[in-house]
Write a protein that holds these residues in place. Structure first.
Motif, PDB file in Angstrom:
ATOM      1  N   GLU A 385       0.790  -1.341   0.130  1.00  0.00           N
ATOM      2  CA  GLU A 385      -0.182   0.024   0.210  1.00  0.00           C
ATOM      3  C   GLU A 385       0.996   1.246   0.162  1.00  0.00           C
ATOM      4  N   ASP A 386       2.304   1.184  -0.127  1.00  0.00           N
ATOM      5  CA  ASP A 386       3.088   2.302   0.018  1.00  0.00           C
ATOM      6  C   ASP A 386       2.902   3.106   1.158  1.00  0.00           C
ATOM      7  N   ASN A 387       2.380   2.396   2.504  1.00  0.00           N
ATOM      8  CA  ASN A 387       2.116   3.298   3.553  1.00  0.00           C
ATOM      9  C   ASN A 387       3.157   3.270   4.536  1.00  0.00           C
ATOM     10  N   MET A 388       3.844   4.319   4.363  1.00  0.00           N
ATOM     11  CA  MET A 388       5.087   4.373   5.167  1.00  0.00           C
ATOM     12  C   MET A 388       4.994   4.552   6.799  1.00  0.00           C
ATOM     13  N   GLU A 389       3.842   5.340   7.023  1.00  0.00           N
ATOM     14  CA  GLU A 389       3.469   5.482   8.697  1.00  0.00           C
ATOM     15  C   GLU A 389       3.279   4.022   9.032  1.00  0.00           C
ATOM     16  N   GLU A 390       2.641   3.179   8.451  1.00  0.00           N
ATOM     17  CA  GLU A 390       2.430   1.948   8.962  1.00  0.00           C
ATOM     18  C   GLU A 390       3.635   1.037   8.808  1.00  0.00           C
ATOM     19  N   LEU A 391       4.536   1.104   7.870  1.00  0.00           N
ATOM     20  CA  LEU A 391       5.896   0.439   7.858  1.00  0.00           C
ATOM     21  C   LEU A 391       6.543   0.971   9.337  1.00  0.00           C
ATOM     22  N   ALA A 411       3.965 -21.609   3.378  1.00  0.00           N
ATOM     23  CA  ALA A 411       3.559 -21.068   1.942  1.00  0.00           C
ATOM     24  C   ALA A 411       4.778 -20.531   1.248  1.00  0.00           C
ATOM     25  N   LYS A 412       5.887 -20.323   1.711  1.00  0.00           N
ATOM     26  CA  LYS A 412       7.174 -20.074   1.197  1.00  0.00           C
ATOM     27  C   LYS A 412       7.130 -18.627   0.593  1.00  0.00           C
ATOM     28  N   ARG A 413       6.524 -17.697   1.373  1.00  0.00           N
ATOM     29  CA  ARG A 413       6.545 -16.355   0.797  1.00  0.00           C
ATOM     30  C   ARG A 413       7.976 -15.870   0.951  1.00  0.00           C
ATOM     31  N   PRO A 414       8.178 -14.913  -0.111  1.00  0.00           N
ATOM     32  CA  PRO A 414       9.606 -14.239   0.062  1.00  0.00           C
ATOM     33  C   PRO A 414       9.616 -13.070   1.086  1.00  0.00           C
ATOM     34  N   LEU A 415       9.467 -13.617   2.315  1.00  0.00           N
ATOM     35  CA  LEU A 415       9.187 -12.381   3.576  1.00  0.00           C
ATOM     36  C   LEU A 415      10.289 -11.484   3.562  1.00  0.00           C
ATOM     37  N   VAL A 416      11.476 -12.212   3.813  1.00  0.00           N
ATOM     38  CA  VAL A 416      12.775 -11.342   4.125  1.00  0.00           C
ATOM     39  C   VAL A 416      12.988 -10.438   2.948  1.00  0.00           C
ATOM     40  N   GLN A 417      12.740 -10.769   1.678  1.00  0.00           N
ATOM     41  CA  GLN A 417      13.086 -10.155   0.472  1.00  0.00           C
ATOM     42  C   GLN A 417      12.050  -8.826   0.787  1.00  0.00           C
ATOM     43  N   GLN A 418      10.553  -9.113   1.181  1.00  0.00           N
ATOM     44  CA  GLN A 418       9.815  -8.086   1.232  1.00  0.00           C
ATOM     45  C   GLN A 418      10.259  -7.037   2.197  1.00  0.00           C
ATOM     46  N   ASN A 419      10.642  -7.595   3.370  1.00  0.00           N
ATOM     47  CA  ASN A 419      11.301  -6.831   4.311  1.00  0.00           C
ATOM     48  C   ASN A 419      12.535  -5.742   4.094  1.00  0.00           C
ATOM     49  N   LYS A 420      13.482  -6.416   3.065  1.00  0.00           N
ATOM     50  CA  LYS A 420      14.294  -5.838   2.598  1.00  0.00           C
ATOM     51  C   LYS A 420      14.009  -4.552   2.004  1.00  0.00           C
ATOM     52  N   LEU A 421      13.007  -4.930   0.848  1.00  0.00           N
ATOM     53  CA  LEU A 421      12.499  -3.571   0.156  1.00  0.00           C
ATOM     54  C   LEU A 421      11.602  -2.540   1.100  1.00  0.00           C
ATOM     55  N   ALA A 422      10.888  -3.122   2.005  1.00  0.00           N
ATOM     56  CA  ALA A 422      10.303  -1.987   3.040  1.00  0.00           C
ATOM     57  C   ALA A 422      11.403  -1.319   3.835  1.00  0.00           C
ATOM     58  N   LYS A 423      12.541  -1.736   4.232  1.00  0.00           N
ATOM     59  CA  LYS A 423      13.615  -0.852   4.753  1.00  0.00           C
ATOM     60  C   LYS A 423      14.302  -0.013   3.702  1.00  0.00           C
ATOM     61  N   ALA A 424      14.418  -0.385   2.515  1.00  0.00           N
ATOM     62  CA  ALA A 424      14.805   0.667   1.463  1.00  0.00           C
ATOM     63  C   ALA A 424      13.834   1.675   1.163  1.00  0.00           C
ATOM     64  N   LYS A 425      12.687   1.458   1.266  1.00  0.00           N
ATOM     65  CA  LYS A 425      11.657   2.416   1.110  1.00  0.00           C
ATOM     66  C   LYS A 425      11.548   3.310   2.205  1.00  0.00           C
ATOM     67  N   LEU A 426      11.483   2.669   3.423  1.00  0.00           N
ATOM     68  CA  LEU A 426      11.241   3.488   4.775  1.00  0.00           C
ATOM     69  C   LEU A 426      12.317   4.408   4.941  1.00  0.00           C
ATOM     70  N   MET A 427      13.841   3.947   5.045  1.00  0.00           N
ATOM     71  CA  MET A 427      14.882   4.803   5.388  1.00  0.00           C
ATOM     72  C   MET A 427      14.914   6.430   4.802  1.00  0.00           C
ATOM     73  N   PRO A 428      14.687   6.492   3.634  1.00  0.00           N
ATOM     74  CA  PRO A 428      14.859   7.895   2.886  1.00  0.00           C
ATOM     75  C   PRO A 428      13.575   8.727   3.778  1.00  0.00           C
ATOM     76  N   TRP A 429      12.326   7.902   3.766  1.00  0.00           N
ATOM     77  CA  TRP A 429      11.168   8.557   4.723  1.00  0.00           C
ATOM     78  C   TRP A 429      11.593   8.876   5.900  1.00  0.00           C
ATOM     79  N   LEU A 430      12.107   8.332   6.555  1.00  0.00           N
ATOM     80  CA  LEU A 430      12.710   8.437   8.009  1.00  0.00           C
ATOM     81  C   LEU A 430      13.542   9.621   8.168  1.00  0.00           C
ATOM     82  N   LYS A 431      14.480   9.789   7.172  1.00  0.00           N
ATOM     83  CA  LYS A 431      15.536  10.913   7.179  1.00  0.00           C
ATOM     84  C   LYS A 431      14.752  12.138   6.676  1.00  0.00           C
ATOM     85  N   GLU A 432      13.525  12.001   5.963  1.00  0.00           N
ATOM     86  CA  GLU A 432      12.700  13.156   5.769  1.00  0.00           C
ATOM     87  C   GLU A 432      11.855  13.775   6.884  1.00  0.00           C
ATOM     88  N   GLN A 433      11.403  12.750   7.516  1.00  0.00           N
ATOM     89  CA  GLN A 433      10.608  13.186   8.642  1.00  0.00           C
ATOM     90  C   GLN A 433      11.622  13.830   9.782  1.00  0.00           C
TER      91      GLN A 433
END
Length: 441
Positions: A385-391, A411-433
């Motif tokens: 959902e591209d929801n930075m506040e929720e991340l 279910a063999k979901r790529p969870l750690v890969q999704q977490n990595k992507l989430a961190k990559a998106k979140l870090m610039p947002w945190l710096k911005e805040q």
């Protein structure tokens, strides 16, 4: 003290009894300038320059950086641009080896007399976190207020499957470790040292207990063989009972964590003056003909290391830098051994085949096994959902990418890969805040 969650992974320590074998110099060695966390190193040589083993070829590019030294003698062929595992092209010093392995004639032990000269020596050694993290060790040890540091936790957990390089350090280089402990005791003034070792390494526990009997204030703590026992925050909690709070560093909890091989490398440099130029690497996996521990010059192409280990018993479908839990795929067999390389794992087609991904069944196993109690399913939903506040609310930034969630997911979901992507998106947002908060002050 309760234990943080984790998982039981197959140990596969096939090479634990394999004393490291030194391989010859490669014909060509490659030195990317990004072999550590922080600013890239800056090349200080040019095409045609003669170099020796231990010659500086790139200087530290900033405070959080590290110099790089040649592991071979020969001539600089060129400064190239090569594609690294992270997807970036970086300057790379290419050296044609003469095969002689001649040490640099200027090599001499550094003069160390106080804290500042000790930290400067560690900086000049080129040593970074050799357990795989690659954080410049001089920065880690260069604590401004030494009175706050109560413990040095020495990381001998080595919880990744296959890898046994740290195991061999504890068995073969206990004297170097003892020297390293006394150097830190002398120049940092720390009195308490805890060596954390998983219980599946009884030989290491026995060897380190011998060492402890001769050195005051040093103890061994056998730890459950639960992955990711070697994670810095996990290890601190299980050895000292202390929690490193969000946004804080181990030193804020009064602790410095140092890997066993890193500790030995510091002692070796201060005794001999030879900087970090080689690595002990575990070469293993279902496609490897002769699994073994190999001492290879940093810069050696991966294909040469595998050839030294007898080549492949079958065609490898995947090759990893590091272990199967947190390792990174090697895209090119000419890619070099780096400072952080502690293993080269080649898997056959059966072992490398990705599992079929199915729908999440909301079983909660991922959260139950996460050492930090994160909810990968909620993180994935917020990412979609591209929801930075929720991340941020889900603390995606705390994920250490250990892979426990993916390992247990039915279910063999790529969870750690999704977490990595989430961190990559979140870090610039945190710096911005953070920047917005500063503007309001």
């Amino acid at each position: 003290m309760s234990h943080l969650h984790g998982i039981h992974v197959p140990h596969r320590k096939n090479t634990a009894e394999s004393a490291p074998v030194r391989m010859p110099s490669p014909k060509t060695a490659f030195y990317p300038v990004t072999q550590h966390i922080g600013a890239p190193a800056k090349p200080v040589v040019k095409a045609g320059d003669e170099v020796f083993v231990g010659t500086m070829i790139a200087e530290a590019g900033g405070f959080v950086s590290s110099p790089i030294y040649s592991g071979v003698s020969g001539k600089v062929k060129k400064i190239d641009s090569t594609l690294q595992a992270g997807g970036a092209f970086v300057p790379t010093v290419v050296i044609e080896s003469d095969g002689l392995g001649t040490p640099d004639p200027s090599i001499a032990p550094p003069e160390v007399s106080d804290f500042d000269s000790f930290i400067e020596a560690v900086r000049n050694s080129g040593v970074v976190g050799l357990g795989g993290a690659g954080f410049p060790t001089a920065v880690k040890l260069g604590v401004k207020d030494l009175s706050k540091i109560e413990y040095v936790v020495i990381n001998g957990a080595e919880c990744e499957p296959y890898l046994t390089g740290d195991t061999r350090t504890m068995i073969d280089r206990a004297d170097d470790m003892a020297e390293g402990i006394e150097l830190i005791r002398k120049y940092l003034g720390v009195k308490r040292f805890i060596i954390g070792i998983e219980k599946n390494k009884p030989q290491c526990i026995a060897k380190m207990r011998e060492l402890c009997s001769e050195h005051e204030g040093v103890s061994v703590m056998p730890l459950p063989s639960v992955y990711p026992q070697g994670g810095e925050k996990v290890l601190i909690y299980h050895t000292t009972g202390r929690v490193v709070k969000e946004g804080k560093l181990p030193m804020d909890a009064g602790v410095i964590v140092i890997n066993v091989t890193t500790l030995a490398a510091i002692a070796s440099y201060i005794r001999t003056g030879m900087p970090l130029v080689e690595k002990c690497i575990t070469v293993d996996g279902s496609a490897v003909k002769e699994p073994k521990n190999v001492i290879a010059p940093i810069g050696t192409p991966v294909c040469d290391v595998f050839e030294f280990a007898g080549g492949f018993s079958q065609e490898p479908a995947k090759v990893l830098y590091g272990g199967p839990m947190m390792g990174i795929s090697v895209a090119d067999m000419n890619a070099p051994v780096l400072k952080q390389t502690n293993g080269l794992i080649a898997l056959n087609e059966k072992d490398a085949r990705p599992p079929k991904i199915t729908n999440c069944i909301r079983c909660g196993r991922c959260t139950n096994t996460c050492p930090f109690g994160l909810a990968p399913v909620a993180i994935a939903a917020a990412l979609n959902e591209d929801n930075m506040e929720e991340l941020y609310r889900q603390r995606a930034n705390l994920c250490m990418e250990c892979g426990c969630c993916s390992f247990v997911c039915p279910a063999k979901r790529p969870l750690v890969q999704q977490n990595k992507l989430a961190k990559a998106k979140l870090m610039p947002w945190l710096k911005e805040q953070a920047a917005k908060k500063e503007e309001k002050k």
